[in-house]
Design an enzyme around this catalytic site. Structure first.
Site, PDB file in Angstrom:
ATOM      1  N   CYS A 137     -48.246 -77.374  17.687  1.00  0.00           N
ATOM      2  CA  CYS A 137     -49.223 -76.720  16.804  1.00  0.00           C
ATOM      3  C   CYS A 137     -49.008 -77.117  15.341  1.00  0.00           C
ATOM      4  CB  CYS A 137     -49.180 -75.210  17.000  1.00  0.00           C
ATOM      5  SG  CYS A 137     -50.322 -74.317  15.926  1.00  0.00           S
ATOM      6  N   GLU A 208     -53.953 -78.519  22.087  1.00  0.00           N
ATOM      7  CA  GLU A 208     -54.450 -78.555  20.710  1.00  0.00           C
ATOM      8  C   GLU A 208     -55.792 -79.285  20.646  1.00  0.00           C
ATOM      9  OE1 GLU A 208     -53.539 -77.402  17.642  1.00  0.00           O
ATOM     10  OE2 GLU A 208     -52.068 -76.145  18.648  1.00  0.00           O
TER      11      GLU A 208
END
Length: 231
Positions: A137, A208
């Site tokens: 992340c 993601e």
């Protein structure tokens, strides 16, 4: 090459795809749709709440007090610091951030991503698994932001430039500490466990990509048939 560096190298092609996808490209040019921007904010608000909860789950697994302190500080950053980046996107659409996120969304791709992190937190004793699931992340945001600021397509007249500027530096310390933790916590791991940890990292990098894309298309649950029909 350290293990954390190996993970980053292995993820590069996925990050290249993220950068070329519609969400980031429209952020670059300042043409992101209002619908995509709002959906992203709503989904990310839910995601970050769970991210903070996962930090809390890691605390009992940490043997060093400074690692516990780091986790507590990251929870505080999520509560206070990262909202600054969200407010930049809210400014872009011309609405109040708190008002936007009053409406909740929980899309399939976000749900899968969050459950992937919880799975590693609850089923793996070594915190390296969970950290590897969390680490993409900040790393993805860091790499994309730094690349965007060098991109000739970047629309410098758009307020979204500030979003890239924020993530180009704000993730540095977190990425470095995640790298250190991964390298330290995997010193005595078997090859089999290293493969599992690497898989957790790469799967989260794919998550993601799907997270950005789900906002771009405003992904919804499709149950099919009458179950999916609105009354």
């Amino acid at each position: 090459m350290t293990f954390s560096q190996e993970l980053k190298t292995a993820s590069q092609s996925i990050i290249d795809d993220i950068y070329q996808d519609g969400f980031i490209q429209d952020m670059l040019t300042g043409t992101l749709s209002e619908a995509a921007a709002k959906f992203y904010l709503r989904a990310d608000a839910s995601y970050l709440k769970e991210f903070a909860n996962i930090y809390a789950l890691l605390i009992p697994k940490m043997e060093k007090l400074e690692d516990v302190q780091f986790l507590v500080e990251q929870i505080q950053f999520i509560v206070e610091g990262e909202v600054e980046a969200h407010e930049i996107i809210a400014d872009f659409v011309g609405e109040n951030y708190d008002a936007i996120v009053q409406e909740k969304v929980w899309p399939p791709s976000g749900d899968h991503y969050i459950k992937h992190m919880y799975y590693n937190a609850y089923t793996k004793e070594n915190a390296a698994h969970t950290i590897a699931a969390m680490a993409p992340c900040p790393y993805v945001y860091q790499v994309i932001a730094q690349q965007a600021l060098k991109d000739r397509k970047l629309n410098n007249s758009s307020v979204l430039v500030k979003w890239f500027e924020f993530y180009s530096t704000e993730m540095d310390a977190l990425v470095n500490i995640f790298d250190q933790l991964i390298d330290r916590l995997t010193v005595n791991c078997s090859n089999e466990e290293l493969v599992q940890i690497k898989d957790a990292f790469l799967q989260s990098t794919i998550h993601e990509r799907r997270f950005f894309n789900m906002a771009y298309v405003q992904e919804e649950w499709n149950y099919g048939g009458k179950v999916n029909e609105k009354a």
